[in-house]
Scaffold this active site. Structure first.
Site, PDB file in Angstrom:
ATOM      1  CG  ASP A 178      -0.306  -0.501   2.494  1.00 45.98           C
ATOM      2  OD1 ASP A 178       0.930  -0.512   2.559  1.00 45.98           O
ATOM      3  OD2 ASP A 178      -1.031  -0.869   3.420  1.00 45.98           O
ATOM      4  CG  ASP A 211      -9.004  -1.444  12.020  1.00 40.64           C
ATOM      5  OD1 ASP A 211      -8.022  -2.083  11.567  1.00 40.64           O
ATOM      6  OD2 ASP A 211      -9.490  -0.454  11.450  1.00 40.64           O
ATOM      7  CG  HIS A 252      -5.904  -2.224   8.980  1.00 46.59           C
ATOM      8  ND1 HIS A 252      -6.095  -1.192   9.876  1.00 46.59           N
ATOM      9  CD2 HIS A 252      -4.568  -2.255   8.758  1.00 46.59           C
ATOM     10  CE1 HIS A 252      -4.945  -0.641  10.166  1.00 46.59           C
ATOM     11  NE2 HIS A 252      -3.991  -1.264   9.510  1.00 46.59           N
ATOM     12  CD  GLU A 264      -8.860   0.864   7.886  1.00 45.16           C
ATOM     13  OE1 GLU A 264      -8.930   0.000   8.801  1.00 45.16           O
ATOM     14  OE2 GLU A 264      -8.228   1.915   8.005  1.00 45.16           O
TER      15      GLU A 264
HETATM   16  C1  F6R Z   1       1.362  -1.409   6.174  1.00 43.22           C
HETATM   17  C2  F6R Z   1       0.114  -2.103   6.304  1.00 43.22           C
HETATM   18  C3  F6R Z   1      -0.708  -2.074   7.544  1.00 43.22           C
HETATM   19  C4  F6R Z   1       0.090  -2.396   8.806  1.00 43.22           C
HETATM   20  C5  F6R Z   1      -0.818  -2.340  10.030  1.00 43.22           C
HETATM   21  C6  F6R Z   1      -0.062  -2.628  11.310  1.00 43.22           C
HETATM   22  O1  F6R Z   1       1.908  -1.620   4.876  1.00 43.22           O
HETATM   23  O2  F6R Z   1      -0.260  -2.688   5.356  1.00 43.22           O
HETATM   24  O3  F6R Z   1      -1.746  -3.015   7.398  1.00 43.22           O
HETATM   25  O4  F6R Z   1       0.651  -3.664   8.681  1.00 43.22           O
HETATM   26  O5  F6R Z   1      -1.390  -1.072  10.119  1.00 43.22           O
HETATM   27  O6  F6R Z   1       0.821  -1.586  11.547  1.00 43.22           O
HETATM   28  P1  F6R Z   1       1.863  -1.643  12.740  1.00 43.22           P
HETATM   29  O7  F6R Z   1       2.852  -2.693  12.407  1.00 43.22           O
HETATM   30  O8  F6R Z   1       2.493  -0.268  12.745  1.00 43.22           O
HETATM   31  O9  F6R Z   1       1.091  -1.938  13.976  1.00 43.22           O
END
Ligand code: F6R
Length: 247
Positions: free
Chosen positions: A67, A136, A138, A143
């Site tokens: 992403d 959450d 995702h 989401e």
């Molecule tokens: C980032 C991504 C997100 C993160 C998720 C967890 O490329 O795809 O899904 O993996 O937000 O983020 P952290 O590791 O910062 O808790």
């Protein structure tokens, strides 16, 4: 699904890096799906360390990132392209032409998303997809929603995700509200999936993702249907699963 427990964040990072390095050693032309966020940083650091020791060669690897924020250019310190450069790409030998990240500045987001899916198909799909887990549930920026978003698309970030990500920005108002993300189908089509999870704050959502109902309200729950998923998590992240006797 395999669940591998590590003592702490460092242990989680080493075990996950071991899985990625085995992939690259066995299949030097692997297409690696990569993630950003705070969780995989230790994985990248470990891979860089082994690369510097001469144990790893990324010269034939291709990468596809999950992403990118809409509106942030590659030189913006919070863009995912910048993150990938500083945390990984600048330190290993992946050829620039083999690196793929959605273009958050693309004028025509629909065309950018379709091109991204086509590019993944042309590469022959993703061999190993690294994932973090959002608070959450995702994955990528898919989401919680009424249905699973299939292909690469422009996602509207939930308030909880904006809040969680605001820790990286000087001003919470600067956090982009949109991102381009690979869809659930693109992720599920990866041949292997490796999810890294750390910390007590993720214990509840990790249990829901791995043992709760498969529902678009917990996007990571779809991983229960993938034939080759490995979750590497530390003791804190697995605490609730363990206390409920699920492992
Ligand atoms: C980032 C991504 C997100 C993160 C998720 C967890 O490329 O795809 O899904 O993996 O937000 O983020 P952290 O590791 O910062 O808790």
């Amino acid at each position: 699904m395999k669940i591998i427990e590590a003592v702490d964040y460092k242990g989680m990072s080493r075990k996950a890096a071991n899985i990625i390095s085995a992939q690259v050693i066995l299949y030097p032309r692997s297409v690696l799906g990569l993630a950003t966020g705070s969780t995989p940083i230790g994985v990248y650091q470990q891979l860089i360390e082994w690369y510097n020791k001469g144990d790893l060669d990324f010269s034939r690897v291709c990468t596809v990132n999950l992403d990118e924020y809409c509106g942030l250019g590659p030189d913006h310190p919070q863009s995912y392209r910048y993150y990938m450069r500083t945390n990984f790409f600048d330190h290993v030998n992946i050829p620039e032409k083999n690196i793929h990240i959605p273009n958050g500045l693309a004028q025509d987001k629909t065309a950018e998303c379709a091109d991204y899916d086509r590019m993944i198909a042309v590469l022959g799909g993703i061999d190993l997809q690294l994932l973090g887990l959002g608070n959450d549930g995702h994955i990528g920026f898919n989401e919680p929603n009424g249905s699973f978003n299939k292909t690469t698309h422009r996602a509207v970030l939930k308030e909880e995700t904006i809040q969680a990500n605001s820790r990286f920005f000087n001003d919470p108002n600067e956090v982009p509200k949109y991102a381009i993300t690979m869809g659930i189908k693109s992720i599920m089509q990866a041949k292997k999936i490796l999810m890294v999870v750390s910390g007590a704050g993720k214990a509840d959502i990790l249990e829901k993702s791995l043992f709760g109902p498969v529902t678009p309200l917990v996007p990571a729950s779809i991983l229960q249907l993938h034939p080759d998923v490995t979750v590497v998590a530390d003791e804190e992240a697995l605490s609730q699963i363990r206390s409920h006797g699920l492992i």
